[in-house]
Design a protein around this motif. Structure first.
Motif, PDB file in Angstrom:
ATOM      1  N   VAL A  37     -43.948  35.554  68.701  1.00  0.00           N
ATOM      2  CA  VAL A  37     -43.658  36.571  69.717  1.00  0.00           C
ATOM      3  C   VAL A  37     -44.819  36.614  70.721  1.00  0.00           C
ATOM      4  O   VAL A  37     -44.606  36.630  71.938  1.00  0.00           O
ATOM      5  N   LEU A  38     -46.041  36.619  70.200  1.00  0.00           N
ATOM      6  CA  LEU A  38     -47.219  36.642  71.066  1.00  0.00           C
ATOM      7  C   LEU A  38     -47.289  35.378  71.916  1.00  0.00           C
ATOM      8  O   LEU A  38     -47.654  35.431  73.094  1.00  0.00           O
ATOM      9  N   GLU A  40     -44.758  33.655  73.077  1.00  0.00           N
ATOM     10  CA  GLU A  40     -43.798  33.829  74.171  1.00  0.00           C
ATOM     11  C   GLU A  40     -44.345  34.751  75.248  1.00  0.00           C
ATOM     12  O   GLU A  40     -44.233  34.457  76.443  1.00  0.00           O
ATOM     13  N   VAL A  41     -44.931  35.859  74.837  1.00  0.00           N
ATOM     14  CA  VAL A  41     -45.499  36.813  75.797  1.00  0.00           C
ATOM     15  C   VAL A  41     -46.638  36.159  76.571  1.00  0.00           C
ATOM     16  O   VAL A  41     -46.770  36.348  77.791  1.00  0.00           O
ATOM     17  N   GLU A  44     -45.204  34.057  79.298  1.00  0.00           N
ATOM     18  CA  GLU A  44     -44.648  34.870  80.382  1.00  0.00           C
ATOM     19  C   GLU A  44     -45.737  35.488  81.246  1.00  0.00           C
ATOM     20  O   GLU A  44     -45.537  35.686  82.440  1.00  0.00           O
ATOM     21  N   PRO A  91     -41.686  44.175  68.365  1.00  0.00           N
ATOM     22  CA  PRO A  91     -40.799  43.184  68.973  1.00  0.00           C
ATOM     23  C   PRO A  91     -41.330  42.741  70.336  1.00  0.00           C
ATOM     24  O   PRO A  91     -42.199  43.381  70.923  1.00  0.00           O
ATOM     25  N   LYS A  92     -40.773  41.645  70.823  1.00  0.00           N
ATOM     26  CA  LYS A  92     -41.261  41.019  72.048  1.00  0.00           C
ATOM     27  C   LYS A  92     -41.316  41.978  73.232  1.00  0.00           C
ATOM     28  O   LYS A  92     -42.327  42.042  73.932  1.00  0.00           O
ATOM     29  N   GLU A  93     -40.252  42.721  73.472  1.00  0.00           N
ATOM     30  CA  GLU A  93     -40.233  43.621  74.636  1.00  0.00           C
ATOM     31  C   GLU A  93     -41.350  44.663  74.550  1.00  0.00           C
ATOM     32  O   GLU A  93     -42.031  44.939  75.529  1.00  0.00           O
ATOM     33  N   SER A  96     -44.713  42.918  75.151  1.00  0.00           N
ATOM     34  CA  SER A  96     -44.846  42.589  76.569  1.00  0.00           C
ATOM     35  C   SER A  96     -45.193  43.841  77.374  1.00  0.00           C
ATOM     36  O   SER A  96     -46.073  43.811  78.236  1.00  0.00           O
TER      37      SER A  96
END
Length: 103
Positions: A37-38, A40-41, A44, A91-93, A96
């Motif tokens: 998850v980290l 991916e963030v 982004e 979670p990802k959201e 982020s």
């Protein structure tokens, strides 16, 4: 990209701007869940913050310096100063949003 660092590398690195430190351990289940998850963030938010992974078992002094009592713990630094911290899997959201509000 999340770069794995040790305390010696941390002490010598350029701390200008925003840095996100992920304090974790290889045996920690929630840490293993948070890592992708980290990643991916970090992709982004590339260019807005630097992302680092710190193994607390290998770097206990650095963990102590930032008051890490539980992992996973995400610490946000601005110009080397701790400005925020989040403990536990998110979670990802939510992750982020947490990082973005500190940019």
């Amino acid at each position: 990209m999340v770069k794995k660092i040790n305390q010696d590398e941390f002490k010598s690195m350029d701390k200008s701007g925003v840095s996100v430190l992920d304090f974790n351990a290889t045996w920690c289940g929630p840490c293993k869940m948070l890592a992708p998850v980290l990643e991916e963030v970090s992709e982004e938010l590339s260019g807005k913050a630097n992302f680092y992974s710190v193994d607390t078992d290998e770097n206990p002094d650095l963990a102590r310096e930032y008051g890490i009592m539980n992992i996973p713990a995400i610490v946000v630094l601005k110009d080397g100063e701790k400005v925020d911290m989040n403990v536990g899997f998110v979670p990802k959201e939510a992750l982020s949003d947490f990082v973005s509000k500190n940019l």
